[in-house]
Write an enzyme that holds these catalytic residues in place. Sequence first.
Site, PDB file in Angstrom:
ATOM      1  CG  HIS A   5      48.294  13.823  76.999  1.00 49.69           C
ATOM      2  ND1 HIS A   5      47.877  14.976  77.469  1.00 49.69           N
ATOM      3  CD2 HIS A   5      49.285  14.553  76.247  1.00 49.69           C
ATOM      4  CE1 HIS A   5      48.635  16.432  77.408  1.00 49.69           C
ATOM      5  NE2 HIS A   5      49.566  16.232  75.605  1.00 49.69           N
ATOM      6  CD  GLU A  25      52.753  13.195  74.605  1.00 51.09           C
ATOM      7  OE1 GLU A  25      53.003  14.219  73.371  1.00 51.09           O
ATOM      8  OE2 GLU A  25      52.124  13.190  75.773  1.00 51.09           O
ATOM      9  CG  ASP A  27      55.565  16.673  77.314  1.00 51.95           C
ATOM     10  OD1 ASP A  27      55.533  16.400  75.728  1.00 51.95           O
ATOM     11  OD2 ASP A  27      54.511  16.358  77.911  1.00 51.95           O
ATOM     12  CG  HIS A  41      53.243  19.905  78.412  1.00 53.13           C
ATOM     13  ND1 HIS A  41      52.948  21.118  78.350  1.00 53.13           N
ATOM     14  CD2 HIS A  41      52.702  19.525  76.843  1.00 53.13           C
ATOM     15  CE1 HIS A  41      52.035  21.533  77.043  1.00 53.13           C
ATOM     16  NE2 HIS A  41      51.918  20.032  76.873  1.00 53.13           N
ATOM     17  CG  ASP A  85      55.601  16.263  72.168  1.00 54.13           C
ATOM     18  OD1 ASP A  85      55.836  16.214  71.523  1.00 54.13           O
ATOM     19  OD2 ASP A  85      54.212  16.405  72.524  1.00 54.13           O
TER      20      ASP A  85
END
Length: 273
Positions: A5, A25, A27, A41, A85
């Site tokens: 993440h 993942e 951002d 993020h 994301d």
Amino acid sequence: LDMGHMVNAIAQIDEFVNLGANSIETDVSFDDSANPEYTYHGVPCDCGGTCTKWEYFNEFLKGLRKATTPGDSKYHEKLVLVVFDLKTSSLYDNQASDAGKKLAKSLLQNYWNNGNNGGRAYIVLSIPNLAHYKLITGFKETLTSEGHPELMDKVGYDFSGNDEIGDVAKTYKKAGVTGHVWQSDGITNCLLRGLDRVRKAVANRDSSNGYINKVYYWTVDKRATTRDALDAGVDGIMTNYPDVIADVLNESAYKAKFRIASYDDNPWETFKN
């Protein structure tokens, strides 16, 4: 999939994969003209994650390409799928198509190397808002007009807003999407979320007429929650601690039923027991 993440700096790719992640993942933030700008993020941060690391998007893509190109000194055979994301909430709804077009151009040039031995990972475009479905059509149109429609074989989709499953299905219809669908469900790891919607998504995945191919749950950092998610039948778990997920997958109860996906597994195909 054991999904790392908030992997937003190139150095974190090695770090997460070495802990057991086979997916990451990342951002993606956009500027006012809908150009993908940073992998970032920002605050508010999740609990226990590092949310201030960043790169310029195109630079991150180059690092990611190296990590997923066989023969490169930075290559990780294990890293098979990347979720972008897409932080499109900063954009107006009518900019979604432009964001998709610009995203496709960036990926084509910096990740896929204009179709010439680029990175091999599968890509999931994760969109937070159903109203932004034209990002998908813009992306597809651009790869086609740039002469590389075959790269769409490597691309899947996710709407990450925890919307009603029926509303998500309708939106995919509008976007002309008939496969390659991942469905995320989750909440920041600072809060607890039940598995009700995950179970609905899994039921849709396993029904003969569902739209979902795979289901992933985020963000899970505890062993107990990992077990609950696996018991619910998810295909992927997103985590700040890939080693925790890897440990649980090694427990005898799960070893028999689950294994870490490799590049030969098809991420767009629903797994049948």
